[in-house]
Design a protein around this motif. Structure first.
Motif, PDB file in Angstrom:
ATOM      1  N   LYS A 192       0.845  -1.195   0.000  1.00  0.00           N
ATOM      2  CA  LYS A 192       0.000   0.000   0.000  1.00  0.00           C
ATOM      3  C   LYS A 192       0.880   1.246   0.000  1.00  0.00           C
ATOM      4  CE  LYS A 192      -3.963  -1.819   2.654  1.00  0.00           C
ATOM      5  NZ  LYS A 192      -5.018  -1.650   1.630  1.00  0.00           N
ATOM      6  N   ASN A 243      -0.370  -9.034   7.438  1.00  0.00           N
ATOM      7  CA  ASN A 243      -0.035  -9.013   6.011  1.00  0.00           C
ATOM      8  C   ASN A 243       1.176  -8.121   5.772  1.00  0.00           C
ATOM      9  OD1 ASN A 243      -0.296  -9.511   3.260  1.00  0.00           O
ATOM     10  ND2 ASN A 243      -1.830  -7.877   2.948  1.00  0.00           N
ATOM     11  N   ALA A 303      -5.339  -8.031  -1.558  1.00  0.00           N
ATOM     12  CA  ALA A 303      -6.693  -8.577  -1.409  1.00  0.00           C
ATOM     13  C   ALA A 303      -6.567  -9.827  -0.544  1.00  0.00           C
ATOM     14  CB  ALA A 303      -7.304  -8.886  -2.764  1.00  0.00           C
TER      15      ALA A 303
END
Ligand code: BES
Ligand code: MN
Ligand code: ZN
Length: 519
Positions: free
Chosen positions: A297, A340, A368
């Motif tokens: 991200k 994650n 995802a």
């Protein structure tokens, strides 16, 4: 963190107003300057004082606005001040307005050092707009709002805590008395007690949600679940570590957790006090931090990703609530927990994994990740043969874009269940809004190399995520997916009963759902 501090006592008060003792008496004023009807119980002197101030337009009466003045000496009342509290337009008052009012009352008392206060507002009867026969549960809603607002996550504010402790040492907001008719006291007391357990569940969910990811990881989250079982009767916690996950073929959870120093867990909390009654299974996404993994991200997109376990937090809150209420039901809470992270051991875009159900998934985007851990959890949940299966997840930015913070996305393979949940959402103030699961959307997650891929493109992102999940649920299994990406945390502080940070969303609508269909 598990220990819930709820120092505010909300109590039912009957009897005449002049006998009430405390720091303040709160009287409601509608927009336009009309006082609530129960003002008539306060005696001539106070009625006159209040009317005079309203005539002089000391306040407009908009929701949450307030003024205070000393109780007139010859009034005969035993409270030291009178507070006039704006309630907004009388005709547009809703249950949610009363929750907000309750929140305003807590804030007001904190700010002005009111230790105990009495409410007149609850002595009037209000009906839902356009539904003249449906009464608003005013007592319950006010208490709910007051309790929800009496929350601060200040564990790490060494200085501020000292200061506020100093300021409120002698004046913490301790007691809120809600005036009711004597005939209604017993019933209202029961509802109040229920609301206490509900808000305690919300507070646990907030505490977990707000906990930073350097302290809350899959292991420590699992420890919290074990402590819950130690603290409460009838909760049984089972934690599956990475070795057991491997044995169970839960490669969705393992792949997501593989980049982290802290290995993933599958946490199961069982509460079985319903004999042979059906089982409700609730799954919560427990990504303790979502960096996106190798599909990293942006810095900005990562700031709030400690909140990516708010689905899990809701499950914790729910389990605590049903256990504290000692409900005669069977609930299983399931939390797949992973962090994650990107690393040399992380999964890569393009990887193919075999999930526990046997479905092969092409991991197009490691960000995802929620659907990958939920895939294994949904499959695992089937082993409990639940009558209803619900999952809560901060699953897609797309859902947050579509609905903002005003409603969670609701997707289900079962129309009656969807309607039940919508209703529970309306009643609770935690609204749920339906999105369709038309078969055509399934096309978007077809993969060239595997059975399905974990991303369905830009269009209908919340729906294609739910389509992915649906593949791991038997078609005859009533199932609902609640996307809380937009509702799980609120950094605006714009709602008085929702302090900045984790909202604790889920606990309250699940309570209404259980209350209506499972008790
Ligand atoms: N945890 C996020 C979703 C999210 C975003 C929650 C913003 C709360 C606020 C989720 O794991 C995610 O990253 N989803 C991606 C999916 C995409 C890669 C298909 C998203 O929404 O961008
Ligand atoms: Mn993600
Ligand atoms: Zn995520």
């Amino acid at each position: 963190m598990n220990k819930i501090e709820q120092s505010l006592a909300v109590e039912i008060a009957t009897g005449v107003v002049p006998g009430w003792k405390g720091d303040a008496l709160i009287i409601g004023v509608y927009e336009g300057g009309e006082a609530q009807a129960a003002l008539s119980l306060c005696g001539k002197v106070v009625i006159h004082e209040v009317q005079q101030r309203l005539a002089e337009k000391w306040l407009r009466g908009s929701l949450g606005e307030s003024i205070a003045f000393p109780t007139p000496a010859n009034s005969g009342l035993l409270v030291s001040r009178i507070v006039l509290l704006g309630m907004g337009k009388k005709e547009s008052l809703t249950t949610e307005s009363f929750r907000a009012l309750g929140g305003h009352i807590t804030t007001l008392c904190h700010k002005s050092g009111i230790t105990s206060c009495h409410l007149l507002i609850t002595l009037d009867t209000y009906h839902k707009p356009k539904q003249k026969r449906t009464r608003i549960p005013v007592v319950e809603a006010l208490a709910e709002g007051a309790w929800l607002a009496d929350y601060r996550f200040d564990h790490f504010k060494s200085k501020a805590v000292e200061e506020s402790k100093e300021a409120f040492k002698d004046h913490p907001f301790k007691r809120l008395f809600l005036g009711v008719q004597a005939t209604e006291a017993a019933e209202e007391k029961k509802r109040l007690l229920a609301m206490k357990w509900v808000t305690r569940g919300v507070i646990l969910a907030r505490n977990l949600g707000n906990q930073p990811a350097n302290l809350l990881n899959p292991e420590t989250l699992a420890q919290e679940a074990q402590q819950l079982a130690e603290r409460l009767p009838h909760i049984k916690t089972t934690v599956h570590n990475e070795k057991i996950l491997a044995k169970k073929g839960m490669n969705g959870i393992l792949a997501v957790g593989s980049g982290s120093h802290t290995p993933p867990r599958l946490i199961v909390m069982e509460y079985r006090q319903g004999g042979d009654r059906p089982v409700l299974a609730v799954i919560g996404k427990g990504i303790t931090f979502d960096s996106g993994g190798l599909s990293l991200k942006s810095g900005e997109g990562m700031v709030d990703m400690k909140f990516d376990m708010c689905g899990a937090a809701a499950v914790f809150g729910l389990m605590q609530m049903v256990a504290e209420m000692a409900l005669p039901i069977n609930v299983v809470g399931i939390v797949p927990a992973a962090e994650n992270m990107p690393s040399a051991t992380a999964q890569r875009p393009g990887d193919v994994i075999k999930t526990a159900k046997g479905i092969f998934v092409e991991v197009v985007n490691t960000d995802a990740e929620g659907r990958l851990i939920l895939a294994d959890a949904l499959h695992y949940a089937a082993s409990f043969k639940p009558a209803v299966l619900i999952d809560l997840a901060t699953l897609t930015g797309a859902c947050a874009v579509a609905l903002g913070g005003q409603a969670s996305g609701l997707m289900s393979n079962n129309d009656p269940l969807r309607r039940q949940l919508e209703k529970a959402g309306d009643r609770s103030g935690e609204r749920l809004w339906p999105l369709p699961l038309f078969a055509e959307y399934q096309e978007q997650i077809k993969s060239t190399v595997a059975d399905i891929k974990n991303v369905g493109g830009r269009e209908a992102g919340a729906i294609t995520a739910a389509c992915f999940l649906s593949r791991f649920v038997e078609s005859n299994q009533p199932w609902a997916h609640v996307d809380i990406a937009g509702t799980a945390y609120d950094m605006s502080g714009s709602r008085p009963h929702v302090p900045k940070g984790a909202v604790g969303v889920g606990v309250r609508f699940l309570y209404r759902f259980i209350q209506a269909h499972w008790m």
